[in-house]
Design a protein around this motif. Sequence first.
Motif, PDB file in Angstrom:
ATOM      1  N   LEU B 108       0.763  -1.563   0.192  1.00  0.00           N
ATOM      2  CA  LEU B 108      -0.202  -0.320  -0.501  1.00  0.00           C
ATOM      3  C   LEU B 108       1.198   1.342  -0.052  1.00  0.00           C
ATOM      4  O   LEU B 108       0.322   2.127  -0.164  1.00  0.00           O
ATOM      5  CB  LEU B 108      -1.200  -0.101   0.453  1.00  0.00           C
ATOM      6  CG  LEU B 108      -2.452  -0.853   1.201  1.00  0.00           C
ATOM      7  CD1 LEU B 108      -3.238  -1.130   2.947  1.00  0.00           C
ATOM      8  CD2 LEU B 108      -2.783  -0.382   0.228  1.00  0.00           C
ATOM      9  N   ILE B 112       0.416   3.860  -2.615  1.00  0.00           N
ATOM     10  CA  ILE B 112       0.458   5.540  -2.603  1.00  0.00           C
ATOM     11  C   ILE B 112       1.684   6.568  -2.988  1.00  0.00           C
ATOM     12  O   ILE B 112       1.930   7.845  -3.205  1.00  0.00           O
ATOM     13  CB  ILE B 112      -0.043   5.345  -1.052  1.00  0.00           C
ATOM     14  CG1 ILE B 112      -1.248   4.408  -1.248  1.00  0.00           C
ATOM     15  CG2 ILE B 112      -0.515   7.089  -1.169  1.00  0.00           C
ATOM     16  CD1 ILE B 112      -1.976   4.517   0.202  1.00  0.00           C
ATOM     17  N   SER B 115       2.429   6.656  -6.582  1.00  0.00           N
ATOM     18  CA  SER B 115       1.608   8.048  -7.085  1.00  0.00           C
ATOM     19  C   SER B 115       1.595   9.540  -6.687  1.00  0.00           C
ATOM     20  O   SER B 115       2.050  10.340  -7.593  1.00  0.00           O
ATOM     21  CB  SER B 115       0.174   7.516  -6.482  1.00  0.00           C
ATOM     22  OG  SER B 115      -0.529   6.299  -6.789  1.00  0.00           O
ATOM     23  N   LEU B 116       2.049   9.507  -5.790  1.00  0.00           N
ATOM     24  CA  LEU B 116       2.341  10.964  -4.718  1.00  0.00           C
ATOM     25  C   LEU B 116       3.912  11.164  -5.254  1.00  0.00           C
ATOM     26  O   LEU B 116       3.948  12.401  -5.507  1.00  0.00           O
ATOM     27  CB  LEU B 116       2.050  11.289  -3.497  1.00  0.00           C
ATOM     28  CG  LEU B 116       0.928  10.774  -2.713  1.00  0.00           C
ATOM     29  CD1 LEU B 116       1.062  10.519  -1.399  1.00  0.00           C
ATOM     30  CD2 LEU B 116       0.299  12.154  -3.498  1.00  0.00           C
ATOM     31  N   ILE B 170       5.136   5.838   3.015  1.00  0.00           N
ATOM     32  CA  ILE B 170       4.381   6.564   1.752  1.00  0.00           C
ATOM     33  C   ILE B 170       5.832   8.210   1.997  1.00  0.00           C
ATOM     34  O   ILE B 170       6.684   8.342   0.779  1.00  0.00           O
ATOM     35  CB  ILE B 170       3.145   7.480   2.156  1.00  0.00           C
ATOM     36  CG1 ILE B 170       2.798   6.322   1.799  1.00  0.00           C
ATOM     37  CG2 ILE B 170       3.373   8.359   1.266  1.00  0.00           C
ATOM     38  CD1 ILE B 170       0.656   6.049   1.892  1.00  0.00           C
TER      39      ILE B 170
END
Lengths: 675, 297, 314, 525
Positions: B108, B112, B115-116, B170
Amino acid sequence: MASPLLQLQQLAVSYKVGRRTLDALRDVDLSIDAGQTYGLVGESGSGKSTLALAAMRYLPANGFIRSGSIMFGDKDLAKLSPEEMRARWGRQIGFVPQNPATALNPSVRVGDQIREALRLYSRDESDVMEILKQMRIADPARVARQYPHQLSGGMQQRMLISMALSGNPHLLVLDEPTTALDVTTEAAILDLLRGAQQMLNTAMLYVTHNLGVVATLTDRVAVLYAGELAEDAPTKELFRQPLHPYTRGLLDSVPRLGQRKDVNRLRGIVGQIPALGETIDACVFAPRCPLAIEICWQKRPTLDAPTPDRTVRCHRWPEIMAGDISPSRAVEKSSQVTKQAANQVLQVDGLQVAYKMPGGTLQAVRGVDVQATSGRTLGVVGESGSGKSSLARAVIGLVEPSEGKIDLLGIQLPKRLTRRNRVVLSHLQMVFQNPEEALNPHLTVGESLSRPLITLRGVKPADAKAQVGELLAAVRLPADYADRLPSQLSGGEKQRVAIARAFASQPELLLADEPVSALDVSVQAAILNLLADLQIEHQTSMLFIAHDIAVVGYLADEIAVMYLGQIMQTSPAETIFDAPYHPYTEALLSSVPPPDPFVKQERIRLEGELPSAVNPPNGCPFHTRCPRFLGDICVEQKPPWRETEDGKRIFCHIPLEDLLRDQTDVLQFEGAKKS
Amino acid sequence: MASAATADVTKQSAAPGWGQRFFSLARTLLRRPSHALGTLISLLFLVIAIIGPLLAPYGANEQIVADARDGPSAAHWFGVDTLGRDVYSRVLLGTRDIFTLAGIGTLLAVLIGTSLGLLSGYRGGWFDELLMRFFDSVLALPALLLALLLLGTLGPSRQSVLFVIVIVYIPIVARVVRSVVLSVKTRSYIEAARVQGESSARILFREILPAVLPALAVEAALRFSYAIFLASSLGFLGVGVQPPSPEWGLMVNEARDAVSQTPWALYFPAAAISLLVISVNLLADGLKHVFQMDGER
Amino acid sequence: MTAYILRRLAFLGLTMLLTSLLIFVITQLLPGDVCRVILGREVGENALEACRLDLGLDQPAPVRYFTWLGDFLTGNWGNSYSTDAEIRPLVMERLGNSLMLAGFTMLVGVPIAIGLGVIAALNEGKAIDNGISLGALAVVGLPEFVTGILLIEILAFRLGLPANSSIRETATFAEAFPSLILPALTATFVLLAYVARLTRAGVIEELKQAYVRTAELKGLPRRTVIWRHVLRNAMLPTITVVAISFGWLISGLVVIENVFNYPGLGRLMVFAISRRDLPLLQAISLITVLGFALANLVADLLYAALNPRIRIGS
Amino acid sequence: MKTIISRILRAFFPALAVFALLLAACGPSPEATGPAGEPEATQAEPGEERQTGGTLRVAFQSLVQTDPALISSDAEVLVANAVYDYLVDVDPVTNEPTPRLAAGWDISDDGTSYLFSLVEGATFHDGSPVTAADVVWTFDRLRNPDSGYATVSLYENIVSVEAASENEVNFTLSSPNPFFLYDLSDNHALIIKDGTTDASDFNGSGPFVVETYSPEDRIVLVANENYFVEGQPALDHVEIIFFAEEGAMVDALRGGQVDLVMRMSTPLFESLQDVEGIETTFASTNGFDLIRLRSDREPGNDPRIIQAMKLATDREAILELVQQGYGSVGNDSPIGPLYTNYHDPAVQPPARDVEAARALLAEAGYPDGIDLTLHTPNTGGRPDLAAVLQSQWAEAGINLELSVEPEEVYYGDDGWLEVDLGITGWGSRPYPQFYLDTMLVTGAVWNESHFSDQEFDALAATAGGSLDEAERADAYAQIQALLADRGPVIIPYYFPVFGAISDLFTGFQLEAFPGRTDLHTIRLK
């Protein structure tokens, strides 16, 4: 005759890659006499760098000498211990590397790096100033205190040369020492080397791909191809009559100053150099040779000596020497289309490009006006920092200009790329400098080519495939290349695909930013010809950007010379080499080493460093270095544009009559060779 | 010259398919024994995570009163803990715990973060600036500190640990991706795509993303190994997964009091953590090698 | 250089501001009404109201944030909810202990780690390199709590080193020294592997640089090439690594301090979380972050000071 | 609004609050072993300096509260007991009330008036003498309804506390209380100086004086040179070092960094058995972990469900797995074997019968089994107990989902009073009545099972009010039978407490509530 200083005998060097052993050099014989300047030319992959390193017995960890000997004086370097080699490095053999920016220790002051060498050679450390002065450095004390990153490329190379010479070596090995430098800097460095050579009587092994440098600097040249010595001869003889078809091909690939696409086509060499380990047990050049006959494919030629002081490895040299056959390739007939009326495609007015930097604003382009017309090429030439790339990037929309107006077909373009519509985008396309980056390595050639068809021409994806074949054919590539990935293409092939991609949308204006500078000369010629052909075919207007004035002169119809963000001179390509010139053009022309030892060249050198574009000089931007500096007027006032009779426009305070009086043609050809 | 010597010397006539490319990468990965070992053990653990319940002779919480505190034997390979549970079964079943926590958490975070990172690196400007400042401030907190703070808020549970792993990683993933994007987006082929009017989405996902994948694969492997560490450390501190789950860190924690009585209940899960982390690290090393990122840190 | 320092400081300030906001938000999200936590569930509304007023909880969140930040910056850290002790001396004392442990670890661990990394790099691909690399990897795989427990089992009970590292406030370093050995050793293990691996990579990278060839071909002795040229540059990134590992150590110390009952910031933090002691938790978090950030700043500045490319702009 | 004390206690240490509040004095520990010797050894020569000395290092959890009225955890009580004095103490061996600051007492015949005389020579650490006024101040503070202290309800039936003279105090009760002396020995009933409102300055009269206190790290005590008992304390220094984990405490003991550990898990205790230089001891207690089902709503309002649970439980296996055989099997009532006068060994809950449990469940409408969440705090053996129950009950079709929460959260949010099925730890108490009054009678403060049974309420009232010993014993026996049959709780075992001390020391007598262990009787060998 005394025994040679360095003598390579049947030298073979190989690399271990994984479990494979790849031959980099095979049976190379070569000898350099004391005080001799010996040029070693070849394209990338020819093994010339390996040869330079092998001559010093300094090979990468996976490289080794398979057989043969390296006689240096009476010792075979191949048999010496590492300690014995170390004792010779610096003291007997000096080395000047290719890229000065990385070859100096970044965290040690350059003076200390030279002193370290002096100490090692038991010389007085205070000799540093003396040595730097010999390198014609104006302020040696200040320079010695600086770190490498504070120096320009030229200064860095001076440091490395002084370091290499500080041990008074008998032999200096130079591996492309000026390739990373601009021509005006290169000229100064070559002058230095000439001077040092005369003073110290050091022999030089000068490795380069630049035939111009070889022609102007060396006494003798060896041509290397695919790890083998193709030909070896005194420089003038080699240029006068090359005996190996490869040498001939090289010479035919390089545009001579003044050579033009529409008068005298470059010939180039078909195919590409075999990769390491791909050699055949025959003549290695046979696959590309226009003269290859049956024997060339069957038997490896021996190294013969047509005259006592030259050697050649070719089956057919006697015929070539006798003039029975010409190794020059037949010229491709260019597709001559009747020239249509030229209409103006691009009009750029007062263009300015600036980049925000931590230390201020870098003014890359400072008010440039240019025009381009259909079917014709505007060449922009300039050294690094001249703003020529920024100009192209502003026109295409990759950078936003801070000032100025760009009209395409009479319609003003939005500055921002995202604001430009499909029609505009399809009219403007670009070919980039680095073929390795030109294509997405993860997309097949077909995918890369079909994208502009789909996005800009509205072709249905299903139909794109057929058109991809046509595009490939247009750039002389077989249709099955559509399925290949870029990693399966050579540099030249990649650039062909990039050109095909740019032409896919049938642009009105093609921008070409140094499209051939990363290519080997034999490939470069073919790409230049391809561009010329496609342009004529499509009547495209082209903005061609390059640092090599010979290449620009070959391809362009008009030439603009840029310096520090401004245009110094524009002229028809035909008259660029004729006086009068802008003083900068004059210096530029006198710096380019012509690939012809019989050309005489004025010697005009620029002093000082290129001023910072963050803080560019007022008045005439060139006044800080101008050899024809007039005085305060150059400092204070912007020069006027002066138009000459032969169609030049010169941005200079010096009246035309004065220029005409003081200047002669920089290049004087021996005999009437100028075509 | 050395680089020329290592250059790809084989030129095939047609583009290899994805399957072919995968196998050629896999071959490179398995060439060195240490990389091969790491890859195989990691895969073995993955298989155990999937089919563990089929292999385990006992349930995770099945108590064999008569055998409580027995040492390793033929019946209980890794011995029995103080509650009479078969340690071998628990270690096998705990594999799934680690893989769901660390594995899904990493996955995950990678999704994420990628993408960021793509968006931030490609768009630049205020969005990039804002996101990066925010990530800086998150990264200014040492990972475990942030994890503890978040767990204090969320309360200890499996979901919380998963959430914490995602949140902590992340920014790290996004930064790695962003740096690759920054280096890729100035390449000519991206600029060519821009002047051909390609959409941002296509440029991001079709043109840039493939270039990010190698770095991403390496980073994901590294993140996975750190996530195993983090999850088991939280389990050990008692703020992660709660008993009677057979999560390895928790098992170590639970067995700690009884280390002189049932040392096997501590050492086997501890060894499992170490083995998995080392294997994944070796796998990451191997991936670096495959993608020729050896010199990078 | 001054501009560089100022820029770094401004950057640090900004990051700290954002991080403090982050900490504030997270701690504010901790479940439960703070006053309920302090006073318990049976207290009347009046008392709760008074408590909230007292703590300023009636203020809107941004006001509370700035009040809290202002108080923190002026040194008024308040009292801990759970022990009623003044927070600042408590945190400062624990910080001292943690720094002592971290410092001792780095003092011992970093030189060894760098040494091993350099030796491995200079012998790349040889047996000694493989040995060091594999050893480092094996240690990388051991979580701190496993190393700690193993060390207690092996060293504490067999060799008599203190397994518990509780140290007196007034203890001198010499007195505290034995207690530091095991936790420091545990931390060293982790640090060792990490720093050694990165140093190795750094040196190998540096060895490939063109200037190394220049130095060799000057005829310099191998030793001089390594020391004067390679290490001088390879150590630059290592400094960053060391600073990052310092921050990393702060994280690792939470586990280690709990294994060894070492009275450091990490143990206090777990305590504060389990007691929902918000002011204490906020103070610890901020101090930890500040320490981490300062370590990074010092590394940056040191890197800049040693690296002429940054120290002297071109 | 009840008491501030319980607010604060429960806010931070709810489990410990339960533990402590239920404890008025030490439980009897007939099985206690260990080098107890003669704790009252007072061979000191009169007027001489105490001849023994040395430093004892004790490992314990960290303190949160230091005000005697607010303390609850073992560690807090241990420190308070060393720094302050109780008026009345409870003998750890006989479980009988014994004098401490009180030299003796007279009880009126109707059992409503108690007159205490104070010992001679007792002084506070600030030098002032202990007087009747201090006792009055202390108890008035503890029973002040506005204070919110946990002791308010405990001392509800005190009408007045008055100084009869400088050295005499009179307590008047509203009704007779057979356990009043035990109540006076409540953990919080430490005598503080008259006028003290915020008792955080450690000005007690006890055997030790606080030298330094660094929260969450340690507290250092020095001997009170002026302690009124000759020869006590025997030690010069006591250093109580705080630990978060029992494992670390035991490591420290084995490593020689501490000398005494008084609360540890069974495996840790086991691990110390053959360690040279360490003497282990344990004390049986009436402490227990219970599983309770809310009886006021689905599904627990059907008595067959708790019956099925009782039938599904294998208590012997639980004792073996969770307690490794230490302690004793429980009979589902809080009146354990330690209360020799009241415990009825004949009362037994039904033996394990999985089939019968299934049948009952089916009868109650759960033929395919029942799914429930079992809530438990994460401390002690409770997660283990939950794990074992999960496994045992699954066989009978009771499928448990475990929810293990941090103790602070579980008790803090009152979740433990709300959930259907939960595990709670209850500490040992010197007499059984409080379990009934706080846990099981209708509307009791901590009636977590929401149990309401008129017969039970009547029996509990009888047992708690009667001065007749036989009548009380009879009521307790009936209560045990009732609870085993239909009580809402399962008490699988009574756990012991464990202690271990370096063999350099003697005089250590572990109490059922370890915090009440006297440090002043410990001496160097």
